[in-house]
Motif scaffolding. Structure first.
Motif, PDB file in Angstrom:
ATOM      1  N   ASN A 470       0.833  -1.205   0.000  1.00 51.84           N
ATOM      2  CA  ASN A 470       0.000   0.000   0.000  1.00 51.84           C
ATOM      3  C   ASN A 470       0.866   1.254   0.000  1.00 51.84           C
ATOM      4  N   VAL A 473      -1.510   5.242   2.584  1.00 51.02           N
ATOM      5  CA  VAL A 473      -2.014   4.723   3.855  1.00 51.02           C
ATOM      6  C   VAL A 473      -3.151   5.611   4.353  1.00 51.02           C
ATOM      7  N   GLY A 484       2.544   6.836   1.767  1.00 50.71           N
ATOM      8  CA  GLY A 484       3.240   5.755   2.437  1.00 50.71           C
ATOM      9  C   GLY A 484       4.752   5.929   2.335  1.00 50.71           C
TER      10      GLY A 484
END
Length: 793
Positions: A470, A473, A484
C-alpha cells in the motif's frame, strides 16, 4: 501456449469460412476522386438485385465476390454523385471507378444525386463520420475551422467548456480517447491550451469517431477512437489552396511526382496574433503562437503495391518577458506499404513514430524542464474478402514506449551532462486481433472479434515497495489519506520486465433489418488501457504526464454495451438514430486530497484505483439533402466515479460514495444547419446547450488566525451555470470564380451571437472590505466576430 478462449474463437471462424465459401467471381478495384485521383474511404458498393454490398477500406480498395452474370452496381458516397453501371462478370475482374463532385456525364454510366443514408444492413453502430466540407461550413470561434470543435456537435460528445482542450465521449475522460493521424498516435490534440486543434482542415481527407462497438483492430484506450486520415495529394495536377484569418493563415500545395502514379502534399499553418503585441512597449517581450506542418508522399509502384510516407510536426510557444517560455507539441512519421496478395486479400504494413514533447524554460529561477512520451510502432493488417457474406480483418502490432516524466537542467546548459532526471520509464505493448463480419440471412448481419493484448512494464528504473503493498495509507485518527513510506526498493536493468499484464478484449455487434429502411442494432466491446494520464484537471493540459501501468497503476478495463434503432425516412432524405448505452470502467485513477502531481517520482503515493460508470440515451435526427440540411442531436446521460475504501476502516474518496465525474453533462443539445441560398451565398448556424460542469463549492467557512477559510462538502455536488451559445456564418463565393483558375471565398462569422458569458470557472475569494468569501466568475469569450478569406488555384 494459445489460451483456450482464442482456440475456440478460431474454430468458430474456420467453421464460418467452410459454411460460406463457394466458387464465385470477384469484382475488385479502387475508387478515387475524379479530379485528383485521391482514394476515397467508406464508399458504398451495392448490388441491388442481390441485396449485398461492401465499402472501400482506408486506401480506397474494395472487393466483392458475387455469382457470375450481369449485375447492376451502385456506388454511393456522401458529397459525390452516385454511379449506377451494368457489368457482366464471367471471370475475376478489376474495375476502378472515379467519382465526381459535379454533374459530369460518364459514358455508359447513370449519375444520380447521393443522399447520406444510414447504413441499415451493417452492424456498425455508435460511429459518426464527418466530411471536411461539412466541417468547413460550421461557424467557429475567431473563424478558425476546427476539426475537434466540430465533433462536439455530435451526440455523446462534450468537453470541459470554452478554451478547454480534448473532448469527452460518453462520460469518459479526454485521456481515454485514442486519436490517430494516419495511424500515428496524437497525445495532445490542441493548440494554444485548447483554443484550436492540431489538425489542419486543408490536409484532412476523412474523419471517423467510434464511440462504441469498436472494431478489434483498435485498442489501448477505454472510451473512443478518433481515426483521421490525411489527403494523399493530387497525382493529376498541381494545386494550391489556403486561407487568411484574423489569428492564423494556412497554405497547402499538392501535385504529381509522376503523373497518375505518385503525388506529394505539404501544408503549413501559423498564427501571428502575437505580432501585434510587439506594437506595445509593455508586451513586446511576450508571445503566444503556434505552427504546424503536414506532409505526405504517395507512390503507386504497380497495381499491387503502393508506398506512403506521411508526417506531422507542430509546436506551441508561450513566453512572458523571455523569463518564462513554454514549448510543446507533437511529431509523427509513418511509412506504409500497401500490398494486394490477391483480389480478395489486401494488406498494409506500417512503421510509425510518434513523439509528444513538453519544455519549460524558467529563466527567473535558472532551470529548464523537459518531458514527454515517445512510441515506436510496427503493425501489419490484413483485410480478407472471403465471400460476399463473410469478411475477415486480422493483424498484429507491437508498440515500444519511452516515458520521460522530467529532465531538469540549468538554463543555458545544453551539454546534457549530469542533469537531474526523474526516473525514465519504458514499456512494450504487443497485440494480435481477429475480426469477422458474417451475413447470416437477408436481414441478420453480425460482426465479432477478439483482441489479445499484452503489456510489459520495463526497466531501467527503481521500484518502491511498501508494507502490505500500500503506497497510500489511511490515517484512521484524522480520517485522511497520507503518503506511504517505501519499505524497500529494487532496481530493474534496461528492458527487464518489472510487471506484465494481458487481456482478452472481445467485440461483438449485430444488425437486424426490420425492413429496407429500419434496423435495430446492438454491440458490446471490452477495451484495455495500459497508459494513464496523470492529471487532476477536467481537461488535459500540456504539463500532464503519461505513465505506464505497473505494480500500483492498474490497467483501465472498459466494458460497454449499446442498443440502437436506425431509420431512413423518405428514401434517405431524413435519417434517425437512437442509441442507449451503459459503460463501466475498472481501475480509473483518483487522487488523494492535496495530491502533488508535478515532478513526483513516487506518483503511486498519491493515487488510488477507483471505478467509473456512465449510461445514457442519444438521439440524432438529420436532414441529408436539399438546400437546407443539418442535424439535431440530444444526449441524456450520467457519468459517475467511485473510490471506495480498501478496508472496512477506510472511508474512501468522497466517503466511498459515487460522485459526478468532471465530465458529467446531464443534458447536451446541439443543432447545426447549413443553407445554400444560391451559387453566391451560403449560410451556417450552430446552437449548443449543455448542463454545467460538476464542481465543488464551499458549503461553509470558519475563522483561523483572522483569516476566513472556506470549508467544502462532498466532491462535485454543485455545477457551473448552464453552458450555451449560438454561432452564425455567411460564405460569399464570387460568381466570377467559374471562369478563372484562382477561386476564392469570404467567410463572415459571429461566435456567441447573443454575447452569453459562459462560466469557465467560479472561484471563491475573501472580500477585502467585508471579510466574507465571495464567488468570482471567469468567462473567456463573449461575442466574437471574424472574417477569413479562403482560396485555391
Amino acid at each position: 501456449m494459445i489460451p483456450k478462449n482464442i482456440t475456440i474463437f478460431l474454430l468458430i471462424i474456420l467453421s464460418s469460412f467452410t459454411a460460406f465459401s463457394q466458387e464465385k467471381f470477384t469484382l475488385s478495384g479502387t475508387i478515387t476522386d475524379n479530379k485528383n485521383n485521391e482514394t476515397l474511404i467508406g464508399v458504398n458498393i451495392y448490388i441491388p438485385s442481390l441485396k449485398i454490398g461492401t465499402t472501400t477500406n482506408e486506401y480506397g480498395f474494395y472487393s466483392l465476390t458475387i455469382p457470375s452474370g450481369e449485375h447492376q452496381i451502385e456506388i454511393t458516397y456522401v458529397g459525390y454523385q452516385t454511379i449506377q453501371k451494368t457489368i457482366t462478370l464471367n471471370q475475376n475482374t478489376k474495375n476502378n471507378f472515379a467519382l465526381s463532385e459535379g454533374g459530369e456525364e460518364l459514358q455508359e454510366v447513370v449519375i444520380t444525386d447521393n443522399k447520406g443514408k444510414v447504413n441499415i444492413k451493417s452492424p456498425e453502430m455508435s460511429t459518426n463520420k464527418l466530411s471536411i466540407s461539412t466541417i468547413k461550413r460550421m461557424p467557429v470561434v475567431l473563424g478558425e475551422v476546427d476539426v475537434l470543435k466540430s465533433i462536439l456537435l455530435l451526440p455523446g460528445v462534450t468537453n470541459a467548456g470554452e478554451g478547454a482542450s480534448g473532448f469527452n465521449v460518453r462520460g469518459g475522460g479526454a485521456d481515454q480517447n485514442l486519436i490517430l493521424l494516419d495511424e500515428a498516435t496524437i497525445f495532445n490534440s490542441s493548440h494554444v491550451f485548447g483554443f484550436f486543434s492540431v489538425f489542419n482542415p486543408d490536409a484532412i481527407k476523412d474523419l471517423k469517431l467510434y464511440k462504441g462497438g469498436i472494431p478489434a483492430r483498435y485498442g489501448g484506450r477505454a472510451s473512443s477512437v478518433l481515426d483521421i486520415y490525411q489527403k494523399d495529394g493530387s497525382s493529376k495536377d498541381f494545386h494550391m489552396n489556403g486561407g487568411i484569418g484574423l489569428i492564423s493563415s494556412r497554405l497547402l500545395a499538392e501535385g504529381p511526382l509522376v503523373k497518375d502514379k505518385g503525388s506529394f502534399l505539404i501544408g503549413g499553418r501559423a498564427s501571428y496574433a502575437h505580432l501585434f503585441l510587439k506594437l506595445s512597449e509593455k508586451n513586446k517581450d511576450n508571445a503566444a503562437y503556434f505552427y504546424d506542418l503536414n506532409t505526405k508522399l504517395s507512390y503507386k509502384l504497380n497495381d499491387n503495391n503502393s508506398l506512403y510516407l506521411s508526417g506531422y510536426f507542430g509546436r506551441d510557444v508561450f513566453s512572458l518577458n523571455k523569463r518564462f517560455t513554454n514549448t510543446y507539441g507533437n511529431s509523427t512519421l509513418n511509412l506504409r506499404w500497401n500490398h494486394l496478395y490477391s483480389d480478395k486479400l489486401f494488406s498494409n504494413l506500417s512503421l510509425i513514430y510518434s513523439d509528444y514533447y513538453y519544455g519549460l524554460d524558467l529563466d527567473f529561477v535558472g532551470f529548464k524542464w523537459d518531458s514527454g512520451i515517445k512510441n515506436y510502432d510496427i503493425k501489419y493488417d490484413f483485410k480478407h474478402y472471403i465471400s460476399d457474406k463473410f469478411k475477415l480483418n486480422y493483424g498484429l502490432s507491437g508498440i515500444y514506449y519511452e516515458f520521460n516524466p522530467g529532465t531538469i537542467k540549468p538554463t543555458g546548459d545544453d551539454s546534457g551532462i549530469n542533469p537531474d532526471q526523474l526516473d525514465k520509464k519504458y514499456a512494450f505493448e504487443p497485440s494480435v486481433y481477429l475480426d469477422a463480419e458474417s451475413q447470416l440471412s437477408k436481414k441478420l448481419t453480425v460482426s465479432y472479434g477478439l483482441r489479445y493484448s499484452l503489456f510489459y512494464r520495463l526497466g531501467s528504473s527503481t521500484i518502491n515497495y511498501y508494507n502490505n503493498n500500500n503506497p497510500v495509507v489511511f490515517n484512521t485518527d484524522l480520517q485522511i489519506y497520507e503518503k506511504g513510506t517505501p519499505s524497500s526498493t529494487q532496481y530493474f536493468g534496461k528492458n527487464k520486465v518489472v510487471q506484465d499484464f494481458n487481456n482478452l478484449e472481445p467485440r461483438f455487434a449485430i444488425s437486424y433489418q426490420l425492413n429496407d429502411d429500419q434496423a435495430v442494432k446492438a454491440s458490446y466491446n471490452r477495451m484495455a488501457q495500459y497508459l494513464q494520464l496523470i492529471s487532476n484537471t477536467s481537461s488535459p493540459t500540456p504539463l500532464d504526464v503519461w505513465m505506464p501501468s505497473d505494480n500500483y497503476i492498474k490497467p483501465q478495463i472498459a466494458d460497454q454495451v449499446a442498443l440502437g434503432y436506425f431509420r431512413n425516412i423518405k428514401n434517405g432524405t431524413y435519417s434517425l438514430e437512437v442509441e442507449t448505452y451503459y459503460k463501466k470502467i475498472q481501475n480509473r485513477l483518483d487522487y488523494i486530497d492535496g495530491a502533488d502531481l508535478i515532478a513526483n517520482d513516487a506518483i503511486e503515493q498519491v493515487i488510488l484505483n477507483g471505478r467509473m460508470r456512465s449510461y445514457g440515451l442519444e438521439v440524432m435526427f438529420k436532414k441529408n439533402e436539399g438546400k437546407f440540411n443539418g442535424w439535431i442531436s440530444y444526449t441524456l446521460s450520467k457519468s459517475e466515479q467511485q473510490t471506495p475504501g480498501r478496508t472496512p476502516e477506510e472511508t474512501g474518496i468522497n466517503n466511498g460514495q459515487w460522485y459526478s465525474s468532471a465530465y458529467d453533462k446531464r443534458h447536451n443539445l446541439a443543432v447545426t444547419s447549413a443553407y445554400n441560398l444560391n451559387e453566391k451565398w451560403s449560410f451556417g448556424a450552430n446552437f449548443a446547450l449543455q448542463s454545467g460542469q460538476p464542481v465543488t463549492y464551499p458549503n461553509g467557512q470558519y475563522e483561523y488566525l483572522g483569516i476566513t477559510v472556506p470549508s467544502y462538502g462532498l466532491r462535485n455536488e454543485d455545477r457551473l451555470p448552464a453552458y450555451h451559445h449560438l454561432d452564425v456564418s455567411a460564405t460569399l463565393t464570387p460568381r466570377k470564380n467559374k471562369d478563372r483558375n484562382w477561386k476564392g471565398e469570404w467567410v463572415f462569422s459571429i461566435y456567441n451571437l447573443y454575447n452569453r458569458h459562459n462560466a469557465a470557472s467560479i472561484n471563491f475569494q475573501q472580500n477585502v472590505d467585508t471579510g466574507a468569501n465571495e464567488a468570482v466568475k471567469t468567462s473567456i469569450f463573449g461575442l466574437v466576430p471574424a472574417v477569413s478569406y479562403n482560396f485555391k488555384f
